[in-house]
Design an enzyme around this catalytic site. Sequence first.
Site, PDB file in Angstrom:
ATOM      1  N   HIS A 232      31.543 -97.883 -89.098  1.00 26.49           N
ATOM      2  CA  HIS A 232      30.541 -98.437 -88.178  1.00 26.49           C
ATOM      3  C   HIS A 232      29.796 -99.588 -88.841  1.00 26.49           C
ATOM      4  CE1 HIS A 232      27.037 -96.439 -90.197  1.00 26.49           C
ATOM      5  NE2 HIS A 232      27.929 -95.533 -90.487  1.00 26.49           N
TER       6      HIS A 232
ATOM      7  N   ASP B 283      26.830-100.625 -87.280  1.00 29.94           N
ATOM      8  CA  ASP B 283      25.412-100.468 -86.966  1.00 29.94           C
ATOM      9  C   ASP B 283      24.693 -99.791 -88.119  1.00 29.94           C
ATOM     10  OD1 ASP B 283      26.806 -98.042 -86.260  1.00 29.94           O
ATOM     11  OD2 ASP B 283      25.032 -97.380 -85.148  1.00 29.94           O
TER      12      ASP B 283
ATOM     13  N   ASP C  21      25.825 -97.658 -96.390  1.00 30.82           N
ATOM     14  CA  ASP C  21      26.058 -96.905 -95.152  1.00 30.82           C
ATOM     15  C   ASP C  21      26.093 -97.846 -93.954  1.00 30.82           C
ATOM     16  OD1 ASP C  21      26.375 -94.902 -93.343  1.00 30.82           O
ATOM     17  OD2 ASP C  21      24.305 -94.190 -93.416  1.00 30.82           O
TER      18      ASP C  21
ATOM     19  N   GLU D 169      27.322 -95.355 -84.354  1.00 32.50           N
ATOM     20  CA  GLU D 169      27.333 -94.154 -85.198  1.00 32.50           C
ATOM     21  C   GLU D 169      25.922 -93.700 -85.540  1.00 32.50           C
ATOM     22  OE1 GLU D 169      27.756 -91.463 -88.650  1.00 32.50           O
ATOM     23  OE2 GLU D 169      26.573 -93.293 -88.493  1.00 32.50           O
TER      24      GLU D 169
ATOM     25  N   GLU E  38      32.691 -93.675 -95.036  1.00 24.34           N
ATOM     26  CA  GLU E  38      31.296 -93.281 -95.266  1.00 24.34           C
ATOM     27  C   GLU E  38      31.037 -93.075 -96.764  1.00 24.34           C
ATOM     28  OE1 GLU E  38      28.805 -93.140 -93.332  1.00 24.34           O
ATOM     29  OE2 GLU E  38      29.451 -92.739 -91.272  1.00 24.34           O
TER      30      GLU E  38
ATOM     31  N   HIS F 162      19.921 -95.250 -96.108  1.00 23.34           N
ATOM     32  CA  HIS F 162      18.772 -95.053 -95.212  1.00 23.34           C
ATOM     33  C   HIS F 162      17.430 -95.242 -95.929  1.00 23.34           C
ATOM     34  CE1 HIS F 162      20.927 -92.675 -91.779  1.00 23.34           C
ATOM     35  NE2 HIS F 162      21.726 -93.587 -92.311  1.00 23.34           N
TER      36      HIS F 162
END
Length: 395
Positions: A74, A76, A107, A141, A170, A368
């Site tokens: 992904h 996003d 990520d 995602e 990932e 994150h």
Amino acid sequence: MSLPTDPAANLAELIRCPSVTPAEGNALSVLQGMLKALDGTVERPVFSEDGTPDIENLYARLSGNGPHLMFAGHTDVVPPGDASAWTHPPFAAAIANGEMYGRGAVDMKGGIACFVAALARYVEAHGKPKGSVSFLITGDEEGPAINGTVKLLEWAAARGETWDAAIVGEPTNPEKLGDMIKIGRRGSLTGRLTVHGRQGHVAYPHLADNPVRGLLPMLETLLEPAFDAGTEMFQPTNLEITTIDVGNPATNVIPSEATATFNVRFNDGWTAEALQAEIHNRLDVAAEASRLRPGRDTPVAFDIDWLGRPSPVFLTRDDRLVETLGASVEAVVGQRPQLSTSGGTSDARFIKDYCPVVEFGLVGQTMHMVDERVALADLETLTLIYLRFLEDWFD
């Protein structure tokens, strides 16, 4: 047109696209340009559903005769939060002390950048693979995961696409590259428990029924005893209470309802249906034994709602896929990776219905977080691992 063989350059281009979910942010367009340089066919389907944002996705394929390998991921990313808290701007792809900073660095724009670089090096050295490589990339995602991988898989399969194996890029390594390959994931189940009472004044409790009195023992029965002790390849099933609320701004009012939301990560000893039945049985027993007010005979009244669709547990047992990737990691970094099913869910839970799937990517320690970043050396190492895998897989 030069081939995108440099993972750091690829990643910098992708990080500079502010693709905070659900925005495409030009990230898929940048990726499309890289894949066009590899002579791949690229399509950009958009999927919609009421109540959710429209999502643009990407499906690309380099065709050949032989096995078909999917790389999934992904573009996003989660919001950066307070940009002023970052050492370097979150979408600048700044490099400092041998690390590249930026939202999505690990990520998982980094994994995409490395696989593109690995495939470009493969094509540069060997020509097109003796088979097919496809990219299944979503922009959903980090969002509700409704208009992304699920629909993209259905869309591709309806066009006759089939796959022999898939890698999801990932970030799977906890400490250093080569630590871990994810060969499965625990299931996930979310529920909301609502206990019904009767609102009243705290000074006149005999005229009310406080639902909190019933909620507490019911939550306790969900936490103890443990659901199981784990299985050969999975951790013990674990339930966590994530919210408790009575919706009551006043301090002198007994609320009429009390709710709690919980999530369960479960192993291969359970199906979602069996786990729901076990949870409901525990709540029935606790409700029958509990009372909202001492001296009253009425059991606790409650409802339970299951939120979203459960994510099933799965385990990949494809020896060729797992062995080839494990050997490729060992050949590059000198150690055999652990095969694990730990962690949260990923889009692999959807892909496993179409072909065997494993997950392997960068070190995930900063994902994150403020100052998400990746070592440039890790980008090169992961590219070498992916390249070795491509060579071994298509040999």
